[in-house]
Design a protein around this motif. Sequence first.
Motif, PDB file in Angstrom:
ATOM      1  N   LEU B 297     -31.094 -27.639   5.679  1.00 16.99           N
ATOM      2  CA  LEU B 297     -31.482 -26.242   5.562  1.00 16.99           C
ATOM      3  C   LEU B 297     -31.192 -25.504   6.868  1.00 16.99           C
ATOM      4  N   SER B 298     -31.639 -26.116   7.979  1.00 15.63           N
ATOM      5  CA  SER B 298     -31.368 -25.519   9.291  1.00 15.63           C
ATOM      6  C   SER B 298     -29.871 -25.362   9.501  1.00 15.63           C
ATOM      7  N   ALA B 299     -29.124 -26.405   9.124  1.00 13.99           N
ATOM      8  CA  ALA B 299     -27.679 -26.378   9.339  1.00 13.99           C
ATOM      9  C   ALA B 299     -27.044 -25.245   8.551  1.00 13.99           C
ATOM     10  N   THR B 300     -27.478 -25.094   7.295  1.00 16.15           N
ATOM     11  CA  THR B 300     -26.886 -24.049   6.461  1.00 16.15           C
ATOM     12  C   THR B 300     -27.206 -22.671   7.024  1.00 16.15           C
ATOM     13  N   VAL B 301     -28.448 -22.513   7.430  1.00 23.30           N
ATOM     14  CA  VAL B 301     -28.844 -21.225   8.007  1.00 23.30           C
ATOM     15  C   VAL B 301     -28.016 -20.931   9.247  1.00 23.30           C
ATOM     16  N   SER B 302     -27.948 -21.948  10.105  1.00 25.72           N
ATOM     17  CA  SER B 302     -27.222 -21.774  11.344  1.00 25.72           C
ATOM     18  C   SER B 302     -25.746 -21.497  11.067  1.00 25.72           C
ATOM     19  N   ALA B 303     -25.194 -22.231  10.079  1.00 29.20           N
ATOM     20  CA  ALA B 303     -23.772 -22.057   9.764  1.00 29.20           C
ATOM     21  C   ALA B 303     -23.519 -20.672   9.182  1.00 29.20           C
ATOM     22  N   SER B 304     -24.498 -20.125   8.465  1.00 29.20           N
ATOM     23  CA  SER B 304     -24.284 -18.810   7.872  1.00 29.20           C
ATOM     24  C   SER B 304     -24.179 -17.755   8.974  1.00 29.20           C
ATOM     25  N   GLY B 305     -24.646 -18.089  10.169  1.00 25.05           N
ATOM     26  CA  GLY B 305     -24.510 -17.144  11.269  1.00 25.05           C
ATOM     27  C   GLY B 305     -23.374 -17.498  12.194  1.00 25.05           C
ATOM     28  N   ALA B 306     -22.587 -18.494  11.792  1.00 28.20           N
ATOM     29  CA  ALA B 306     -21.540 -18.982  12.686  1.00 28.20           C
ATOM     30  C   ALA B 306     -20.505 -17.904  12.989  1.00 28.20           C
ATOM     31  N   GLY B 307     -20.143 -17.159  11.945  1.00 31.57           N
ATOM     32  CA  GLY B 307     -19.130 -16.126  12.134  1.00 31.57           C
ATOM     33  C   GLY B 307     -19.579 -15.135  13.186  1.00 31.57           C
ATOM     34  N   ARG B 308     -20.818 -14.713  13.041  1.00 31.02           N
ATOM     35  CA  ARG B 308     -21.364 -13.744  13.967  1.00 31.02           C
ATOM     36  C   ARG B 308     -21.405 -14.303  15.388  1.00 31.02           C
ATOM     37  N   ARG B 309     -21.852 -15.587  15.462  1.00 22.97           N
ATOM     38  CA  ARG B 309     -21.941 -16.186  16.788  1.00 22.97           C
ATOM     39  C   ARG B 309     -20.560 -16.308  17.415  1.00 22.97           C
ATOM     40  N   ARG B 310     -19.561 -16.668  16.599  1.00 26.79           N
ATOM     41  CA  ARG B 310     -18.195 -16.780  17.123  1.00 26.79           C
ATOM     42  C   ARG B 310     -17.726 -15.447  17.672  1.00 26.79           C
ATOM     43  N   ARG B 311     -18.017 -14.388  16.917  1.00 27.06           N
ATOM     44  CA  ARG B 311     -17.599 -13.070  17.379  1.00 27.06           C
ATOM     45  C   ARG B 311     -18.302 -12.692  18.681  1.00 27.06           C
ATOM     46  N   GLU B 312     -19.597 -13.024  18.737  1.00 25.50           N
ATOM     47  CA  GLU B 312     -20.338 -12.715  19.964  1.00 25.50           C
ATOM     48  C   GLU B 312     -19.766 -13.470  21.150  1.00 25.50           C
TER      49      GLU B 312
END
Lengths: 245, 891
Positions: B297-312
């Motif tokens: 669950l944590s992984a999925t949540v975190s991965a769903s923000g991966a794009g944003r984090r990459r951009r940041e």
Amino acid sequence: MGSDRRTGTPHPPSVTYRRPPLVAAVQVSRTFGAGRRAVVAVHGATCTIEPDARIAISGVSGSGKSTLLHLFAGLDQPTSGSLEWPAQDHGGAPGSYDVATVFQGASLIPSLTARENAALPLVLQGIGQGIAEDRADLALTDLGVGGFGGKLPEELSGGQAQRVAVARAVATSPRLILADEPTGQLDHRAAQRVVDVLLHTADRLGAALVVSTHDPQVAHRLVTPWRMHQGRLDTHLDEPSCRRS
Amino acid sequence: MTWIWLRALATRRTGRLLATAAGIAIAVALFASLGSFLMASKATMTERAAGSVAVDWQVEVKSPDRLAEVLQQVSATPGTQQALPVGYADTSGLSARVGGTSQTTGPGQVLGVPRGYDQVFPGSIRSLAGATEGALVAQQTAANLHVQPGDVVSIGRAGLPAVSVTVEGVVELPQADSLFQDVAAPPQSQPVSPPDNVVLLPRAVFLDAFRPLAAARPDLVSTQIHVRRTHALPSDPSAAFAAVSGSARNVEAATSGAGIVGDNLGAALDAAREDALYSQVLFLFLGAPGAVLAAGLSATVSASGAGRRRREQALLRLRGASNAQLRRLVSLEAVATAGLGGLIGLVAAVGIGTFGLGGLGPLGSDFGTTVLASLGWAGLALLLGLDIAVAVIWLPARRDLKHTSTVGALRTVSSGARPVWLRYGLDIALLVAALAVFWVTSRNKYALVLAPEGVQTISVNYWAFLAPGLGWLGAGLLSWRLCDVVLDRGRRLVARALRPAAGTLATTASSMMARQRRTIAGSAVLIGLALAFAMSTATFNATYRQQAEVDAQLTNGADVAVTESPGSETPPAAGDRLRSVPGVRAVEPLQHRYAYVGADLQDLYGVDARTIGDATSLQDAYFQGGSATQLLSRLAARPDSVLVSAETVLDYQLKTGDLIRLRLQDARTTTSTTVPFHYVGIVNEFPTAPKDSFLVANASYIATQTGSDAVGTFLVDTAGSNSSAIAAKVQSIVGTDARVTDITQSRGQVGSSLTSVDLSGLSRIELLFALLIVTASGGLVTGLGLTERRRSLAIAGALGASPAQLRRLTVGEPAFVILAGLLAGALTGWGLSQLLVKILTGVFDPPPTHLSVPWAYVGVAVTCTVLSVAGAAALVGRRTRMHARDELREL
Ligand SMILES: Nc1ncnc2c1ncn2[C@@H]1O[C@H](COP(=O)(O)OP(=O)(O)O)[C@@H](O)[C@H]1O
Ligand SMILES: [Mg+2]
């Protein structure tokens, strides 16, 4: 056009063959936020957009061009003043039938192909997917990106994406095309080509065209120059008195 | 920069940060509460095991002249509280003359018991009549000799004249098995049953009577030292066993073989440590998937923000941040998230501990080892949280830092390459491997827990974990593959399915879903696995409870059992008074006799095969070679049919229809008579019957052959409710003639299997967390997934989509996630339940014939899934429409 504006007298009621203006704004303002942090993006704009208008709005970044176009499109509401669309049945906000907007940024839906993106407004109007995609293809070809119909936005360059966005706007055969810096990402030749297409489409459809830009070369291609400066709209640039001052 | 960035993380990504922390919190809380539960239940097992023993040690003194020395040594051993010498002597026979007739018995045992023995060893001697001190006879002996307090019994001494004593009391020896064990002999060569004839004498009287015999026949007289040990033992049964058996060996060594310890306490703890290991295995089996899911669950949540984090990250890099700085920021994020999640998780665990389990939380009231162990568990749980944070935040971010250029990172949708495992069919391979491993492990004589009696080492067959583990992974990946295929290749199908809800937008919606299929499939799989976890756990628990109930029924015989005293001649008609008690649904008389099969004395039960099932539940597993109904109808088909145990069939090479002659006591002549029976089937278990060999025959046949229809036990069915109250009413009817027991008593009894451990705490934790994980997966994953697509919806809105059209564009995703999740969950859950019950079959006693599916709970879990997914979708949709104008600015 605009003989009333030059003479300053109202229409005689007998002249009924004239089409009403598409947009009529009186003292329209749009303020973001409140109190000391309030930003007045558009400040008391008064203007009309006639059915055959060819308007270029120029101004530096942050002067309120985008906000004004969003107001014209009915995507945003003024905080004061009156904004009407007299050509609409009830003078209310227009639907996507009538006004098409080319947004300033990357406004393609990432999970749809160029063709599907261009077809989306048509599909939203209730046109079948097949016909919508055919019309989208025509528009894409018009703009020189016909070969990219099956590509996802992330596979397109900034310029190609911008042209897809223009194609999406013109594919719906609107009565008013609002283009917010449509040439911002393009080189000179491509920019001219986009302006060609916009003008050509507007002529073909008999639509009005409003383009915001900070490129004088683009602005020159349109008949009526308007200027935005710190939220204030100046529509009298073509009058001798203004030119002198 | 660190500070600014952390603040930005807290303000701009609050939702995602909290959601990731929530996943970690669930894992930490689950782990900590399960750990503390495990600890508490181990302590209970130790306590119960120790409490079940009356005499902790019986130290056999090898030579009489070293008694004082051994007694001194035993008393000096740390942990010894009391040590009393007890004399043992063989008698050649007992006799009594009562009311003009004389009775004699065969050989028996005489004990020399010191004063105060029954106070030092409470529960060792139970008084039935007369005094508790002086010459006492065991109940069976009193019955054999027809004596009561005041009568005279003479005790035969081999080669010497008999001695006479006046009986002062009749007693029962509840722990006769261990009392008369052969201390020096290994477990397998212990006496089959305790002696029938026992007399207890005061130690002084005993010494007077048997000193001459000891001189003449030292082999017939011996002395044991009975020891009470401290029950303040390590809370873990294994540790307690090691401590107790260690001291026992010390005594043996210190007396250089003069004293041999019969370690009753150690034996009880030995059995308990097997149970403890089982509960530990259960903890792993049921807890591990929960923790893995929470991590997922944590992984999925975190991965769903991966794009944003990459951009940041890309933007930070453009502004001149070095890789080392970025790495530090990511580490900080991981530690901060783990800390937050760990804290919430531990607080939740303490809450669950105090409110859910009655003070058995990680910080329970029991100080000393408990607190230390609790802190240990808390520390482990926190470590687990950190591991998850590293795995779901730090590792992916580091990979991004290594492999993506600044420009590439600014992209939003990943490329369409299929994962490697998908191309090589890893999912299928895993499932096949799971089945293969399962087949191999369950084919050989398989025992999950290996606990050789008396041996220090005890082991778990950890291979057993492999099959469900692989099955889990395989099922998850296969579901992923199927979702991927349906969303991608089956786009037309999806569009057609969406048409009723999405109308003309169905094609567009299905295209959008196809491009987002990775995320959607991930959500569906997570929800499916969470549901499977909930389902399999609940099914396991329900089946476990069902079997515990069956076991309790088996032990007690029925909801309420009325056991007549031995020798009473209660006729079946006596059951009529019981039938009139309100709440009683059925009453069945059960005859209980003894019969010789060859030289073997076995219990014989006489039943009415047509009606016995009315009063007690007869499981198919009790019988062999057919269902319960089949074997009972075989029994009923001939009056002289008999069901025997598998062991007897083997011993006597019986074939169906074979004639067996049993020797029974004839009530008319009080001598034994030979009765012919025909063997028709095998019975393994029967209500009230002992674990070893016994026989089941037709009551009417036994009655005519022996001239007595005396009932041993009345089985009373109360439809499972109000057993205690009805038992009390029944007791008031039958008076003191019979012993009335109800199922609630036998439910709490310690048996040899884990069924005796109350798993309700464990199941409550499990089921709670399963629901939590299901709900959280549904809500968080859907919510965050849709949030990522908010921009797309804002664009569609700017292009003229009405709110209704926006809803139509988005309805497909949650619908698909729910449908696929439920489907995957149902199938995987079903498979896992089967696997779990098969693998943990040793936990069940008797093994279940069918799984018990708790439909109500499954219904709640499904409702939670649907509500959380649909709720999250609706919420995100509303927020999107409300904030569409803000998004415009970025267009
Ligand atoms: N949604 C918004 N919230 C707050 N301020 C805004 C918003 N949209 C625009 N502004 C502010 O209004 C002013 C005009 O912006 P904009 O219309 O985008 O100018 P231009 O398009 O000419 O660059 C800017 O100062 C901008 O910061
Ligand atoms: Mg702008």
